[in-house]
Design an enzyme around this catalytic site. Structure first.
Site, PDB file in Angstrom:
ATOM      1  N   ASP A  98       0.783  -1.236   0.000  1.00  0.00           N
ATOM      2  CA  ASP A  98       0.000   0.000   0.000  1.00  0.00           C
ATOM      3  C   ASP A  98       0.815   1.286   0.000  1.00  0.00           C
ATOM      4  OD1 ASP A  98       1.064   0.008   2.535  1.00  0.00           O
ATOM      5  OD2 ASP A  98      -0.785  -0.652   3.503  1.00  0.00           O
ATOM      6  N   GLU A 134      -2.219   5.142   2.693  1.00  0.00           N
ATOM      7  CA  GLU A 134      -2.155   3.720   2.344  1.00  0.00           C
ATOM      8  C   GLU A 134      -3.495   3.137   1.908  1.00  0.00           C
ATOM      9  OE1 GLU A 134      -0.781   5.092   5.036  1.00  0.00           O
ATOM     10  OE2 GLU A 134       1.356   4.686   4.917  1.00  0.00           O
ATOM     11  N   HIS A 209       5.373   5.606  12.943  1.00  0.00           N
ATOM     12  CA  HIS A 209       5.696   6.368  11.732  1.00  0.00           C
ATOM     13  C   HIS A 209       4.489   6.882  10.947  1.00  0.00           C
ATOM     14  CE1 HIS A 209       4.633   3.449   8.577  1.00  0.00           C
ATOM     15  NE2 HIS A 209       5.017   2.523   9.424  1.00  0.00           N
ATOM     16  N   ARG A 211       1.598   8.600   9.054  1.00  0.00           N
ATOM     17  CA  ARG A 211       1.353  10.009   8.744  1.00  0.00           C
ATOM     18  C   ARG A 211       0.164  10.589   9.505  1.00  0.00           C
ATOM     19  NH1 ARG A 211       3.880  11.838   3.508  1.00  0.00           N
ATOM     20  NH2 ARG A 211       5.355  10.135   3.414  1.00  0.00           N
ATOM     21  N   HIS A 242      12.234   5.404  13.300  1.00  0.00           N
ATOM     22  CA  HIS A 242      12.105   5.471  11.841  1.00  0.00           C
ATOM     23  C   HIS A 242      12.936   6.635  11.313  1.00  0.00           C
ATOM     24  CE1 HIS A 242      10.090   5.826   7.949  1.00  0.00           C
ATOM     25  NE2 HIS A 242       9.507   4.666   8.176  1.00  0.00           N
TER      26      HIS A 242
HETATM   27  C1  UD1 Z   1       6.568   4.975   3.830  1.00  0.00           C
HETATM   28  C2  UD1 Z   1       5.220   4.641   3.192  1.00  0.00           C
HETATM   29  C3  UD1 Z   1       4.326   3.953   4.218  1.00  0.00           C
HETATM   30  C4  UD1 Z   1       5.028   2.755   4.824  1.00  0.00           C
HETATM   31  C5  UD1 Z   1       6.362   3.206   5.407  1.00  0.00           C
HETATM   32  C6  UD1 Z   1       7.122   2.029   5.955  1.00  0.00           C
HETATM   33  C7  UD1 Z   1       4.205   6.128   1.523  1.00  0.00           C
HETATM   34  C8  UD1 Z   1       3.559   7.420   1.278  1.00  0.00           C
HETATM   35  N1  UD1 Z   1       4.546   5.874   2.790  1.00  0.00           N
HETATM   36  O1  UD1 Z   1       6.360   5.955   4.826  1.00  0.00           O
HETATM   37  O2  UD1 Z   1       3.151   3.508   3.574  1.00  0.00           O
HETATM   38  O3  UD1 Z   1       4.217   2.205   5.845  1.00  0.00           O
HETATM   39  O4  UD1 Z   1       7.143   3.821   4.377  1.00  0.00           O
HETATM   40  O5  UD1 Z   1       8.179   2.451   6.751  1.00  0.00           O
HETATM   41  O6  UD1 Z   1       4.405   5.356   0.606  1.00  0.00           O
HETATM   42  N2  UD1 Z   1      14.013   8.223   5.227  1.00  0.00           N
HETATM   43  C9  UD1 Z   1      15.393   8.091   5.268  1.00  0.00           C
HETATM   44  N3  UD1 Z   1      15.932   6.850   5.046  1.00  0.00           N
HETATM   45  C10 UD1 Z   1      15.179   5.753   4.802  1.00  0.00           C
HETATM   46  C11 UD1 Z   1      13.785   5.888   4.779  1.00  0.00           C
HETATM   47  C12 UD1 Z   1      13.205   7.132   4.983  1.00  0.00           C
HETATM   48  O7  UD1 Z   1      16.105   9.043   5.485  1.00  0.00           O
HETATM   49  O8  UD1 Z   1      15.740   4.670   4.595  1.00  0.00           O
HETATM   50  C13 UD1 Z   1      13.420   9.576   5.428  1.00  0.00           C
HETATM   51  C14 UD1 Z   1      13.623  10.515   4.223  1.00  0.00           C
HETATM   52  O9  UD1 Z   1      13.859  11.807   4.686  1.00  0.00           O
HETATM   53  C15 UD1 Z   1      12.257  10.476   3.529  1.00  0.00           C
HETATM   54  C16 UD1 Z   1      11.332  10.309   4.719  1.00  0.00           C
HETATM   55  O10 UD1 Z   1      12.012   9.443   5.607  1.00  0.00           O
HETATM   56  O11 UD1 Z   1      11.980  11.617   2.790  1.00  0.00           O
HETATM   57  C17 UD1 Z   1       9.968   9.806   4.430  1.00  0.00           C
HETATM   58  O12 UD1 Z   1       9.968   8.605   3.674  1.00  0.00           O
HETATM   59  P1  UD1 Z   1       8.607   8.171   2.893  1.00  0.00           P
HETATM   60  O13 UD1 Z   1       8.847   6.881   2.192  1.00  0.00           O
HETATM   61  O14 UD1 Z   1       8.109   9.305   2.094  1.00  0.00           O
HETATM   62  O15 UD1 Z   1       7.550   7.983   4.049  1.00  0.00           O
HETATM   63  P2  UD1 Z   1       7.498   6.967   5.267  1.00  0.00           P
HETATM   64  O16 UD1 Z   1       6.942   7.698   6.421  1.00  0.00           O
HETATM   65  O17 UD1 Z   1       8.801   6.274   5.397  1.00  0.00           O
HETATM   66  N1  UDP Z   2      11.480  -3.501  11.198  1.00  0.00           N
HETATM   67  C1  UDP Z   2      12.866  -3.667  11.093  1.00  0.00           C
HETATM   68  N2  UDP Z   2      13.683  -2.855  11.848  1.00  0.00           N
HETATM   69  C2  UDP Z   2      13.191  -1.904  12.683  1.00  0.00           C
HETATM   70  C3  UDP Z   2      11.783  -1.727  12.759  1.00  0.00           C
HETATM   71  C4  UDP Z   2      10.955  -2.532  12.002  1.00  0.00           C
HETATM   72  O1  UDP Z   2      13.337  -4.517  10.349  1.00  0.00           O
HETATM   73  O2  UDP Z   2      13.990  -1.216  13.332  1.00  0.00           O
HETATM   74  C5  UDP Z   2      10.597  -4.348  10.365  1.00  0.00           C
HETATM   75  C6  UDP Z   2       9.441  -5.026  11.079  1.00  0.00           C
HETATM   76  O3  UDP Z   2       9.811  -6.286  11.579  1.00  0.00           O
HETATM   77  C7  UDP Z   2       8.384  -5.140   9.999  1.00  0.00           C
HETATM   78  C8  UDP Z   2       8.650  -3.928   9.136  1.00  0.00           C
HETATM   79  O4  UDP Z   2       9.969  -3.489   9.430  1.00  0.00           O
HETATM   80  O5  UDP Z   2       8.542  -6.298   9.209  1.00  0.00           O
HETATM   81  C9  UDP Z   2       7.643  -2.857   9.444  1.00  0.00           C
HETATM   82  O6  UDP Z   2       8.002  -1.672   8.820  1.00  0.00           O
HETATM   83  P1  UDP Z   2       7.269  -0.297   9.080  1.00  0.00           P
HETATM   84  O7  UDP Z   2       6.727  -0.263  10.460  1.00  0.00           O
HETATM   85  O8  UDP Z   2       8.241   0.743   8.681  1.00  0.00           O
HETATM   86  O9  UDP Z   2       6.111  -0.290   8.009  1.00  0.00           O
HETATM   87  P2  UDP Z   2       4.624  -0.892   7.978  1.00  0.00           P
HETATM   88  O10 UDP Z   2       4.666  -2.311   8.404  1.00  0.00           O
HETATM   89  O11 UDP Z   2       3.784  -0.036   8.861  1.00  0.00           O
HETATM   90  O12 UDP Z   2       4.227  -0.729   6.552  1.00  0.00           O
END
Ligand code: UD1
Ligand code: UDP
Length: 377
Positions: A98, A134, A209, A211, A242
């Protein structure tokens, strides 16, 4: 006989964890060429998973930017996927879940009239702003997809209620269980990253994390955590924060340096899975943790107003507690003081599958390509 080329696309940590078993199974099928494209909507958190599961992407859009928004991710994925699709000409595309990568990659494939399979299809809250974005991402992706790999019967029912043809839906289980079972090892020992934690205390594992929780809700959650740690001297909070700066800023401002709070970097999946396995309970707004923790017998308090994972709630190992400070505190207190309540929730159940979901998906994909090829002859 060569059946075709499958392009697997994902961009974030949870998608990578849940697609890794699918890639592994697809790569075993000799008659299919499997290629991997990452959008890298996440970078470090994605790379952690790629390394653990030994996935070397064939394409990497390297999209992540600090402060990216939904518009830039959507357009970046659409534009980037256009080139990959033109170069690779896959016979089908697989997306997961999603995220914005999921929706935009499915849309890009649709524009090239390429069939799309949706892994973890059919999860719904029926509230388009929770989780946001999502719920809309997965609903829209679902409209586009030809093959729907529903993790549970409930997900299948959700798809049927939207008039998805029943012959396009398969209940496969959730591939996260495949990944988890593959990762948890009885002999595993933690490394340096968790050396500060006193495992003789009760560990509350926290992640946030979402939104829709940004702002006041997130502050309420962290206030409740402070209340809990103040009240229970034998509790330590381990909180892998996160990478999203919006989450980091508030978490660090409110919790950094507090006694018995460990704000640490996102953990690799291997230590994280083992930490889940040895914690007392989980407090989270994550989707994936609601699936993993029940199969490890860990109670989960879900810090959200809605969940698309009712199976674990119905089974009693997951409780939806929302984002009100006092409600969170009371529910956590109950689990920390009432052993009957705790034992009732701490039952290892597995509504999300038997660890063979990816095998089923690979088989269905193979059959789909076989029939498709036959129709072209
Ligand atoms: C995203 C997904 C969410 C998912 C989540 C899992 C969207 C809109 N959101 O949210 O559905 O549940 O990932 O974790 O698709 N960043 C880093 N390094 C990383 C990852 C993220 O620096 O490895 C920072 C960056 O500044 C980036 C920000 O996090 O711009 C947001 O990342 P983004 O993928 O837009 O949103 P998430 O909140 O991570
Ligand atoms: N996870 C991980 N390291 C962490 C935190 C979470 O590997 O420090 C794993 C967790 O076991 C799960 C996934 O990341 O499988 C969940 O990711 P997140 O919460 O970012 O996204 P969501 O599941 O809400 O889409």
């Amino acid at each position: 006989m060569f059946l075709g080329k499958v392009l697997v696309v994902f961009g974030t940590r949870p998608e990578a964890i849940k697609m890794a078993p699918v890639i592994k199974e697809l790569k075993k099928v000799e008659d299919i060429t499997t290629i991997v494209a990452v959008t890298a909507q996440h970078r470090e958190m994605l790379d952690q998973v790629l390394k653990l599961f030994d996935i070397v992407p064939d394409h990497d859009l390297n999209l992540m930017r600090e402060g990216q928004d939904l518009y830039s991710i959507t357009t970046g994925v659409l534009e980037g996927m256009k080139e990959i699709l033109d170069k690779e000409q896959p016979d089908m595309v697989l997306v997961h879940g999603d995220t914005t990568t999921t929706f935009a990659a499915a849309l890009a494939a649709f524009y090239r009239r390429i069939p799309v399979g949706h892994v973890e299809a059919g999860l719904r809250t029926r509230n388009k702003y929770s989780p946001y974005p999502e719920e809309m991402n997965r609903s829209l992706a679902g409209r586009i997809c030809e093959l729907h790999f529903a993790p549970t019967d409930t997900a299948r029912e959700n798809l049927l209620a939207e008039s998805t043809a029943s012959f396009k839906i398969w209940v496969t289980g959730n591939t996260v269980i495949d990944a988890l079972l593959d990762t948890i090892k009885p002999e595993y020992k933690f490394g340096q990253e968790l050396s500060q934690i006193d495992f003789s205390r009760r560990i509350v594992l926290v992640t946030t994390h979402r939104r829709e929780n940004w702002g006041n809700s997130m502050r309420n959650i962290y206030e409740a955590l402070l209340d809990i740690v103040n009240e229970f001297p034998d509790v330590e909070v381990v909180f892998p924060v996160h990478k999203n700066p919006v989450v980091r800023e508030v978490a660090e401002e409110m919790l950094q340096g507090r006694e018995r709070f460990h704000l640490i970097e996102p953990l690799d999946y291997e230590p994280f899975a083992h930490l889940m396995n040895c914690c007392y309970m989980v407090m989270t707004d994550s989707g994936g943790l609601q699936e993993e923790a029940p199969s490890l017998g860990k109670p989960v308090l879900v810090l959200r107003d809605t969940t698309e994972r009712p199976e674990a709630v119905e089974a009693g190992t997951v409780k939806l507690v929302g984002t009100n400070r006092d409600k969170i505190y009371q529910e956590a207190k109950r689990l920390l003081t009432d052993s009957r309540e705790y034992e009732q929730m701490a039952r290892a159940i597995n509504p999300y599958g038997d660890g063979k979901a990816a095998r089923r998906i690979a088989k269905i994909v193979t059959e789909f390509l076989y029939v498709r090829l036959g129709a072209q002859m």
